[in-house]
Design a protein around this motif. Structure first.
Motif, PDB file in Angstrom:
ATOM      1  N   GLY A  80       0.784  -1.227   0.000  1.00 47.30           N
ATOM      2  CA  GLY A  80       0.000   0.000   0.000  1.00 47.30           C
ATOM      3  C   GLY A  80       0.815   1.275   0.000  1.00 47.30           C
ATOM      4  N   GLN A  81       2.132   1.186  -0.049  1.00 50.37           N
ATOM      5  CA  GLN A  81       2.974   2.377  -0.028  1.00 50.37           C
ATOM      6  C   GLN A  81       3.431   2.816  -1.422  1.00 50.37           C
ATOM      7  OE1 GLN A  81       6.087   2.454   2.939  1.00 50.37           O
ATOM      8  NE2 GLN A  81       4.964   1.053   4.251  1.00 50.37           N
ATOM      9  N   LEU A  82       2.911   2.182  -2.459  1.00 54.77           N
ATOM     10  CA  LEU A  82       3.294   2.529  -3.825  1.00 54.77           C
ATOM     11  C   LEU A  82       2.893   3.966  -4.137  1.00 54.77           C
ATOM     12  CD1 LEU A  82       4.392   1.571  -6.581  1.00 54.77           C
ATOM     13  CD2 LEU A  82       2.064   0.876  -7.148  1.00 54.77           C
ATOM     14  N   ARG A  83       3.845   4.726  -4.629  1.00 53.40           N
ATOM     15  CA  ARG A  83       3.605   6.121  -4.999  1.00 53.40           C
ATOM     16  C   ARG A  83       3.777   6.362  -6.497  1.00 53.40           C
ATOM     17  NH1 ARG A  83       1.368   5.475  -1.123  1.00 53.40           N
ATOM     18  NH2 ARG A  83       1.847   6.202   0.943  1.00 53.40           N
ATOM     19  N   GLU A  84       4.613   5.551  -7.138  1.00 50.45           N
ATOM     20  CA  GLU A  84       4.869   5.709  -8.569  1.00 50.45           C
ATOM     21  C   GLU A  84       4.993   4.340  -9.220  1.00 50.45           C
ATOM     22  OE1 GLU A  84       7.878   8.983  -9.683  1.00 50.45           O
ATOM     23  OE2 GLU A  84       8.621   8.074  -7.822  1.00 50.45           O
ATOM     24  N   PHE A  85       4.424   4.222 -10.402  1.00 51.31           N
ATOM     25  CA  PHE A  85       4.600   3.007 -11.196  1.00 51.31           C
ATOM     26  C   PHE A  85       4.852   3.433 -12.627  1.00 51.31           C
ATOM     27  CE2 PHE A  85       3.367  -0.352 -14.019  1.00 51.31           C
ATOM     28  CZ  PHE A  85       3.954  -1.463 -13.432  1.00 51.31           C
ATOM     29  N   ALA A  86       5.922   2.903 -13.219  1.00 48.39           N
ATOM     30  CA  ALA A  86       6.221   3.194 -14.627  1.00 48.39           C
ATOM     31  C   ALA A  86       6.344   1.886 -15.385  1.00 48.39           C
ATOM     32  CB  ALA A  86       7.519   3.996 -14.741  1.00 48.39           C
ATOM     33  N   GLY A  87       5.612   1.792 -16.449  1.00 49.33           N
ATOM     34  CA  GLY A  87       5.653   0.643 -17.334  1.00 49.33           C
ATOM     35  C   GLY A  87       5.011   1.067 -18.638  1.00 49.33           C
ATOM     36  N   ARG A  88       5.287   0.327 -19.680  1.00 50.14           N
ATOM     37  CA  ARG A  88       4.752   0.763 -20.952  1.00 50.14           C
ATOM     38  C   ARG A  88       4.101  -0.373 -21.719  1.00 50.14           C
ATOM     39  NH1 ARG A  88       8.661   4.096 -24.742  1.00 50.14           N
ATOM     40  NH2 ARG A  88       9.996   3.311 -23.138  1.00 50.14           N
ATOM     41  N   LEU A  89       4.858  -1.110 -22.450  1.00 50.38           N
ATOM     42  CA  LEU A  89       4.340  -2.063 -23.415  1.00 50.38           C
ATOM     43  C   LEU A  89       3.512  -3.180 -22.799  1.00 50.38           C
ATOM     44  CD1 LEU A  89       7.542  -2.340 -25.618  1.00 50.38           C
ATOM     45  CD2 LEU A  89       5.529  -0.926 -26.034  1.00 50.38           C
ATOM     46  N   PHE A  90       3.868  -3.641 -21.630  1.00 51.20           N
ATOM     47  CA  PHE A  90       3.208  -4.798 -21.021  1.00 51.20           C
ATOM     48  C   PHE A  90       2.024  -4.427 -20.131  1.00 51.20           C
ATOM     49  CE2 PHE A  90       6.275  -3.423 -17.932  1.00 51.20           C
ATOM     50  CZ  PHE A  90       5.633  -3.589 -16.714  1.00 51.20           C
ATOM     51  N   VAL A  91       1.833  -3.148 -19.849  1.00 49.21           N
ATOM     52  CA  VAL A  91       0.798  -2.710 -18.921  1.00 49.21           C
ATOM     53  C   VAL A  91      -0.577  -2.864 -19.578  1.00 49.21           C
ATOM     54  CG1 VAL A  91      -0.106  -0.779 -17.569  1.00 49.21           C
ATOM     55  CG2 VAL A  91       2.362  -1.134 -17.751  1.00 49.21           C
ATOM     56  N   THR A  92      -1.454  -3.561 -18.865  1.00 49.03           N
ATOM     57  CA  THR A  92      -2.810  -3.803 -19.354  1.00 49.03           C
ATOM     58  C   THR A  92      -3.813  -3.127 -18.420  1.00 49.03           C
ATOM     59  OG1 THR A  92      -3.047  -5.804 -18.031  1.00 49.03           O
ATOM     60  CG2 THR A  92      -2.135  -6.069 -20.267  1.00 49.03           C
ATOM     61  N   ASP A  93      -5.049  -3.063 -18.869  1.00 46.10           N
ATOM     62  CA  ASP A  93      -6.114  -2.539 -18.009  1.00 46.10           C
ATOM     63  C   ASP A  93      -6.217  -3.379 -16.741  1.00 46.10           C
ATOM     64  OD1 ASP A  93      -6.652  -0.608 -19.901  1.00 46.10           O
ATOM     65  OD2 ASP A  93      -8.417  -1.629 -20.718  1.00 46.10           O
ATOM     66  N   GLU A  94      -6.045  -4.686 -16.890  1.00 47.87           N
ATOM     67  CA  GLU A  94      -6.126  -5.595 -15.748  1.00 47.87           C
ATOM     68  C   GLU A  94      -5.030  -5.284 -14.722  1.00 47.87           C
ATOM     69  OE1 GLU A  94      -4.944  -9.036 -13.438  1.00 47.87           O
ATOM     70  OE2 GLU A  94      -3.982  -8.772 -15.369  1.00 47.87           O
ATOM     71  N   LEU A  95      -3.820  -4.972 -15.175  1.00 53.15           N
ATOM     72  CA  LEU A  95      -2.727  -4.621 -14.259  1.00 53.15           C
ATOM     73  C   LEU A  95      -3.020  -3.298 -13.564  1.00 53.15           C
ATOM     74  CD1 LEU A  95       0.013  -5.095 -12.972  1.00 53.15           C
ATOM     75  CD2 LEU A  95       1.073  -4.084 -15.009  1.00 53.15           C
ATOM     76  N   ILE A  96      -3.508  -2.331 -14.283  1.00 51.73           N
ATOM     77  CA  ILE A  96      -3.849  -1.040 -13.675  1.00 51.73           C
ATOM     78  C   ILE A  96      -4.937  -1.235 -12.619  1.00 51.73           C
ATOM     79  CG2 ILE A  96      -4.846   1.237 -14.103  1.00 51.73           C
ATOM     80  CD1 ILE A  96      -3.414   1.121 -16.862  1.00 51.73           C
ATOM     81  N   LYS A  97      -5.929  -2.042 -12.937  1.00 44.66           N
ATOM     82  CA  LYS A  97      -6.993  -2.338 -11.978  1.00 44.66           C
ATOM     83  C   LYS A  97      -6.406  -3.014 -10.731  1.00 44.66           C
ATOM     84  CE  LYS A  97     -11.291  -4.860 -11.469  1.00 44.66           C
ATOM     85  NZ  LYS A  97     -12.157  -5.885 -11.988  1.00 44.66           N
ATOM     86  N   TYR A  98      -5.475  -3.928 -10.920  1.00 42.72           N
ATOM     87  CA  TYR A  98      -4.838  -4.623  -9.803  1.00 42.72           C
ATOM     88  C   TYR A  98      -4.112  -3.622  -8.901  1.00 42.72           C
ATOM     89  CZ  TYR A  98      -2.075  -8.093  -7.292  1.00 42.72           C
ATOM     90  OH  TYR A  98      -1.509  -8.873  -6.310  1.00 42.72           O
TER      91      TYR A  98
END
Length: 113
Positions: free
Chosen positions: A84-102
């Motif tokens: 729960g301490q995540l403040r930043e996430f960077a990803g590009r090609l592999f990022v899906t809607d499902e990952l963002i939802k997760y």
């Protein structure tokens, strides 16, 4: 001339807070694929949430070599370790809607418990 071996250091004896600072500099991919696998103390440091406040999986060469499914699983493992301490996430090609939802669900579940 004497062949004196240089003194050795047992890196597994470093304090967890020092290891966590090093792991933050290494980045998520390197910690997940190597540093966290060295020994028990390194694994413990690799599981500290402060190591995972910023996850950058965008610019690492592994992103080009691994399949999207593997990268999504790595990203989820990193998000889980952030506790729960995540403040930043960077990803590009592999990022899906499902990952963002997760990512969003993990964040909100951490602030409601």
């Amino acid at each position: 001339m004497d062949d004196v071996a240089p003194p050795t250091m047992d890196w597994s004896l470093l304090p967890l807070d020092a290891l966590s600072l090093i792991f933050v500099r290494l980045g998520a991919v390197d910690v997940l694929m190597g540093a966290g696998l060295v020994c028990h103390s390194w694994l413990m440091a690799a599981k500290l949430p402060e190591v995972w406040r910023s996850i950058d999986m965008d610019k690492h060469e592994v992103v080009l070599l691994k399949g999207d499914g593997v990268l999504c699983q790595m990203a989820k493992a990193a998000v889980d370790r952030s506790d729960g301490q995540l403040r930043e996430f960077a990803g590009r090609l592999f990022v899906t809607d499902e990952l963002i939802k997760y990512i969003v669900e993990r964040y909100f579940s951490s602030i409601t418990t």
